[in-house]
Design a protein around this motif. Structure first.
Motif, mmCIF file in Angstrom:
data_model
loop_
_atom_site.group_PDB
_atom_site.id
_atom_site.type_symbol
_atom_site.label_atom_id
_atom_site.label_comp_id
_atom_site.label_asym_id
_atom_site.label_seq_id
_atom_site.Cartn_x
_atom_site.Cartn_y
_atom_site.Cartn_z
ATOM 1 N N UNK A 234 0.944 -1.092 -0.059
ATOM 2 C CA UNK A 234 0.059 0.158 -0.101
ATOM 3 C C UNK A 234 0.909 1.208 -0.031
ATOM 4 N N UNK A 235 0.577 2.061 -0.836
ATOM 5 C CA UNK A 235 1.332 3.518 -1.101
ATOM 6 C C UNK A 235 0.589 4.523 -0.860
ATOM 7 N N UNK A 236 1.103 5.696 -0.544
ATOM 8 C CA UNK A 236 0.344 6.909 -0.573
ATOM 9 C C UNK A 236 0.208 7.594 -1.907
ATOM 10 N N UNK A 237 -0.882 7.544 -2.555
ATOM 11 C CA UNK A 237 -1.107 7.804 -3.758
ATOM 12 C C UNK A 237 -0.844 9.453 -3.994
ATOM 13 N N UNK B 243 -4.576 14.373 -0.720
ATOM 14 C CA UNK B 243 -5.933 13.734 -1.135
ATOM 15 C C UNK B 243 -5.947 12.796 0.097
ATOM 16 N N UNK B 244 -4.915 12.273 0.797
ATOM 17 C CA UNK B 244 -5.139 11.057 1.893
ATOM 18 C C UNK B 244 -5.666 10.063 1.320
ATOM 19 N N UNK B 245 -5.175 9.544 0.308
ATOM 20 C CA UNK B 245 -5.481 8.304 -0.490
ATOM 21 C C UNK B 245 -4.292 7.292 -0.627
ATOM 22 N N UNK B 246 -4.712 6.145 -0.621
ATOM 23 C CA UNK B 246 -3.566 4.961 -1.053
ATOM 24 C C UNK B 246 -3.748 4.460 -2.390
ATOM 25 N N UNK B 247 -2.863 3.890 -2.954
ATOM 26 C CA UNK B 247 -3.022 3.019 -3.970
ATOM 27 C C UNK B 247 -2.727 1.632 -3.665
ATOM 28 N N UNK B 248 -3.702 0.680 -4.063
ATOM 29 C CA UNK B 248 -3.582 -0.810 -3.472
ATOM 30 C C UNK B 248 -3.934 -1.657 -4.655
ATOM 31 N N UNK C 204 -7.397 3.257 -6.255
ATOM 32 C CA UNK C 204 -7.097 4.223 -5.361
ATOM 33 C C UNK C 204 -8.253 4.300 -4.239
ATOM 34 N N UNK C 205 -7.794 4.098 -2.886
ATOM 35 C CA UNK C 205 -8.544 4.248 -1.802
ATOM 36 C C UNK C 205 -8.465 5.429 -1.033
ATOM 37 N N UNK C 206 -9.675 5.937 -0.478
ATOM 38 C CA UNK C 206 -9.393 7.232 0.280
ATOM 39 C C UNK C 206 -8.851 6.578 1.892
ATOM 40 N N UNK C 207 -7.919 7.366 2.514
ATOM 41 C CA UNK C 207 -7.694 7.020 3.664
ATOM 42 C C UNK C 207 -8.708 7.547 4.649
#
Length: 189
Positions: free
Chosen positions: A1-4, A8-13, A30-33
């Motif tokens: 999981x990395x910070x996209x 925007x406080x989102x992660x790319x998974x 991309x998922x919102x943190x």
């Protein structure tokens, strides 16, 4: 999981998806943190176990987890998996897995209730073929959250088919309460 995107406080998974041909492949999403997304396992605390369990509250019961449902053992397994504890697939195997066991054997209802009072919330309560997550007591009445198919009242079957919170006075088909049917309590550490 990395910070996209830090702003925007989102992660790319990477998530598994099935292609039209039925093959499995990974796809980046991309998922919102938020509080539901955590990198790695959650810390093993009573609150995290119970919080994870309540994410399934009112979910559909389905034996073996059919059609995106949960049965009693998959429900417990899913709650504990969030803190890195992997339990066996069925309730009877979970009952004999590692942990601190308190056997209920030939105890009276009062003795069983006394044992339960001493449990840590998040402990599992086992009876033949069923497992529940102990939540604690209110006014001396113990409560549990569990994926429940059905229970009985005076010989009449009541179909529930979802994850519920109940006391242990629900009845089995033989008229005994869930409290009186308990065989083992397990606390995982």
């Amino acid at each position: 999981m990395e910070l996209a995107d830090k702003k925007a406080s989102a992660y790319t998974v990477k998530v598994p998806v099935r292609t039209k041909e039925g093959k499995l492949q990974e796809e980046k999403v991309v998922l919102a943190a938020n509080a539901s997304l955590h990198e790695g396992y959650l810390p093993y605390t009573t609150n995290n176990i119970i919080r994870s369990a309540f994410k399934f509250y009112d979910s559909v019961y389905g034996w073996g987890g059919l059609q995106q449902s949960v049965d009693c053992s998959s429900f417990i397994s899913n709650a504990y998996r969030t803190v890195g504890i992997f339990l066996p697939r069925n309730a009877d195997e979970q009952e004999t897995s590692a942990g601190i066991h308190k056997k209920m054997g030939n105890m009276s209802s009062a003795q069983r209730a006394n044992v339960i009072k001493g449990l840590t919330p998040g402990s599992t309560l086992h009876m033949d073929g069923h497992v529940m997550l102990y939540l604690g007591s209110s006014n001396e009445i113990p409560y549990a959250i569990h994926s429940l198919g059905s229970h009985y009242t005076g010989g009449t079957r009541h179909s529930v088919m979802k994850v519920v919170v109940s006391d242990l006075n629900l009845q089995k088909s033989n008229g005994n309460t869930y409290l009186d049917e308990l065989t083992t309590c397990v606390t995982f550490r």
